[in-house]
Write a protein that holds these residues in place. Structure first.
Motif, mmCIF file in Angstrom:
data_model
loop_
_atom_site.group_PDB
_atom_site.id
_atom_site.type_symbol
_atom_site.label_atom_id
_atom_site.label_comp_id
_atom_site.label_asym_id
_atom_site.label_seq_id
_atom_site.Cartn_x
_atom_site.Cartn_y
_atom_site.Cartn_z
ATOM 1 N N TRP A 90 -49.059 -5.876 -4.498
ATOM 2 C CA TRP A 90 -50.049 -6.943 -4.326
ATOM 3 C C TRP A 90 -50.842 -7.165 -5.611
ATOM 4 O O TRP A 90 -50.994 -8.298 -6.083
ATOM 5 C CB TRP A 90 -50.996 -6.611 -3.175
ATOM 6 C CG TRP A 90 -52.094 -7.606 -2.983
ATOM 7 C CD1 TRP A 90 -53.267 -7.689 -3.678
ATOM 8 C CD2 TRP A 90 -52.103 -8.708 -2.069
ATOM 9 N NE1 TRP A 90 -54.020 -8.745 -3.248
ATOM 10 C CE2 TRP A 90 -53.329 -9.405 -2.264
ATOM 11 C CE3 TRP A 90 -51.211 -9.169 -1.114
ATOM 12 C CZ2 TRP A 90 -53.670 -10.521 -1.516
ATOM 13 C CZ3 TRP A 90 -51.549 -10.283 -0.364
ATOM 14 C CH2 TRP A 90 -52.770 -10.953 -0.574
ATOM 15 N N ASN A 91 -51.348 -6.072 -6.170
ATOM 16 C CA ASN A 91 -52.160 -6.186 -7.384
ATOM 17 C C ASN A 91 -51.330 -6.649 -8.576
ATOM 18 O O ASN A 91 -51.831 -7.349 -9.462
ATOM 19 C CB ASN A 91 -52.835 -4.850 -7.681
ATOM 20 C CG ASN A 91 -53.956 -4.536 -6.709
ATOM 21 O OD1 ASN A 91 -54.752 -5.399 -6.363
ATOM 22 N ND2 ASN A 91 -54.013 -3.302 -6.238
ATOM 23 N N GLY A 92 -50.052 -6.268 -8.593
ATOM 24 C CA GLY A 92 -49.181 -6.742 -9.655
ATOM 25 C C GLY A 92 -48.957 -8.239 -9.578
ATOM 26 O O GLY A 92 -48.963 -8.936 -10.603
ATOM 27 N N GLY A 118 -52.018 -9.984 -10.643
ATOM 28 C CA GLY A 118 -52.135 -9.927 -12.092
ATOM 29 C C GLY A 118 -51.236 -10.931 -12.801
ATOM 30 O O GLY A 118 -51.585 -11.444 -13.867
ATOM 31 N N ILE A 119 -50.067 -11.202 -12.225
ATOM 32 C CA ILE A 119 -49.165 -12.195 -12.819
ATOM 33 C C ILE A 119 -49.733 -13.597 -12.654
ATOM 34 O O ILE A 119 -49.773 -14.391 -13.602
ATOM 35 C CB ILE A 119 -47.770 -12.121 -12.169
ATOM 36 C CG1 ILE A 119 -47.069 -10.812 -12.539
ATOM 37 C CG2 ILE A 119 -46.908 -13.317 -12.590
ATOM 38 C CD1 ILE A 119 -45.762 -10.589 -11.809
ATOM 39 N N PHE A 130 -47.317 -21.538 -10.183
ATOM 40 C CA PHE A 130 -46.144 -20.683 -9.987
ATOM 41 C C PHE A 130 -45.069 -20.968 -11.029
ATOM 42 O O PHE A 130 -44.535 -20.057 -11.656
ATOM 43 C CB PHE A 130 -45.548 -20.905 -8.592
ATOM 44 C CG PHE A 130 -46.350 -20.336 -7.464
ATOM 45 C CD1 PHE A 130 -46.372 -18.969 -7.220
ATOM 46 C CD2 PHE A 130 -47.079 -21.162 -6.630
ATOM 47 C CE1 PHE A 130 -47.100 -18.439 -6.173
ATOM 48 C CE2 PHE A 130 -47.809 -20.649 -5.571
ATOM 49 C CZ PHE A 130 -47.822 -19.282 -5.336
ATOM 50 N N LEU A 131 -44.728 -22.248 -11.184
ATOM 51 C CA LEU A 131 -43.599 -22.614 -12.039
ATOM 52 C C LEU A 131 -43.816 -22.211 -13.494
ATOM 53 O O LEU A 131 -42.876 -21.785 -14.170
ATOM 54 C CB LEU A 131 -43.348 -24.119 -11.931
ATOM 55 C CG LEU A 131 -42.884 -24.616 -10.554
ATOM 56 C CD1 LEU A 131 -42.864 -26.140 -10.513
ATOM 57 C CD2 LEU A 131 -41.517 -24.053 -10.207
ATOM 58 N N GLY A 189 -41.193 -9.365 -13.379
ATOM 59 C CA GLY A 189 -41.987 -8.380 -12.656
ATOM 60 C C GLY A 189 -41.562 -8.146 -11.229
ATOM 61 O O GLY A 189 -41.765 -7.060 -10.675
ATOM 62 N N LEU A 190 -40.944 -9.166 -10.598
ATOM 63 C CA LEU A 190 -40.620 -9.075 -9.182
ATOM 64 C C LEU A 190 -39.138 -9.242 -8.878
ATOM 65 O O LEU A 190 -38.702 -8.956 -7.753
ATOM 66 C CB LEU A 190 -41.393 -10.160 -8.404
ATOM 67 C CG LEU A 190 -42.910 -10.204 -8.572
ATOM 68 C CD1 LEU A 190 -43.481 -11.428 -7.878
ATOM 69 C CD2 LEU A 190 -43.551 -8.937 -8.028
ATOM 70 N N GLY A 191 -38.375 -9.746 -9.843
ATOM 71 C CA GLY A 191 -36.992 -10.072 -9.560
ATOM 72 C C GLY A 191 -36.869 -11.268 -8.653
ATOM 73 O O GLY A 191 -35.875 -11.442 -7.938
#
Length: 217
Positions: free
Chosen positions: A109-111, A114-115, A158-159, A168-170
């Motif tokens: 969640w925090n990652g 952060g993104i 987002f884009l 970071g998430l794949g």
């Protein structure tokens, strides 16, 4: 580098593309307001309802409903536990969704926060910003382990961070039209005619009106 190790697990192929719709930017807008980059949503929806050759989903609950008045620190784990109860999670085969510990849920969640919002502290997030984190969090735990999946949005927040999200998430972030153009030939999705799409959207509007009328009774 991915945020948590489980994001590097082997992908599961469901045999069809799976999409999570950004509810704020896609699912709730009238087709008359769609930009060219959103036009691909109509044939994707047509295939979802008529051929079942694609899967479309939205985040099942809003973030404030999920927390139920709990602290922000408890949000990641609470949200994950709520998501696991959804029919979508229960219908997935083994390995198709992330299995998280409470610590991993918090790191993820925090990652994501952060993104998306690297300069905004958790307590400073607006309602929309926290909703954005919640939506991408849901897609990550529900669909990032799938071979062919994408988070569909027309939101530049987002884009513009697509590369960071992928690293970071794949997770792949796309607008609906590019998604349709990429996945239609790959999965031989049916290409509905303009008349078929118009009739489909007319029917959808009729269903929405009926739901709205019933909810006001």
């Amino acid at each position: 580098m991915v945020i948590i190790a489980s994001l590097e697990s082997t992908k599961v192929d469901l045999g069809l593309p799976v999409f999570t719709l950004d509810v704020n930017q896609v699912a709730l807008k009238d087709p008359s307001q769609w930009t060219p980059s959103m036009q691909g949503l109509a044939p994707l929806e047509w295939n979802y309802f008529n051929t079942q050759q694609v899967e479309l989903c939205v985040t099942p609950e809003l973030q404030y409903e999920i927390t139920g008045g709990q602290s922000l620190d408890a949000l990641p784990w609470t949200a994950y536990q709520r998501f696991k109860k959804s029919q979508l999670f229960k219908s997935r085969p083994s390995g198709a969704t992330l299995s998280l510990t409470e610590q991993e849920a918090s790191l993820l969640w925090n990652g994501i926060r952060g993104i998306l919002w690297p300069t905004v502290p958790e307590t400073g997030l607006t309602h929309k910003q926290r909703a954005d984190v919640s939506e991408l969090y849901f897609h990550t735990v529900a669909n990032s382990s799938l071979s062919y999946s994408a988070f569909l949005t027309n939101d530049s927040d987002f884009l513009s961070k697509g590369n960071d999200i992928r690293n970071g998430l794949g997770v792949t972030v796309m607008a609906p039209t590019p998604a349709w153009e990429e996945f239609q030939p790959k999965f031989s999705l049916y290409v509905p005619s303009r008349i078929e799409i118009q009739e489909f959207l007319k029917e959808q509007r009729s269903h929405l009106l009926q739901l709205s009328t019933r909810s006001n009774l």
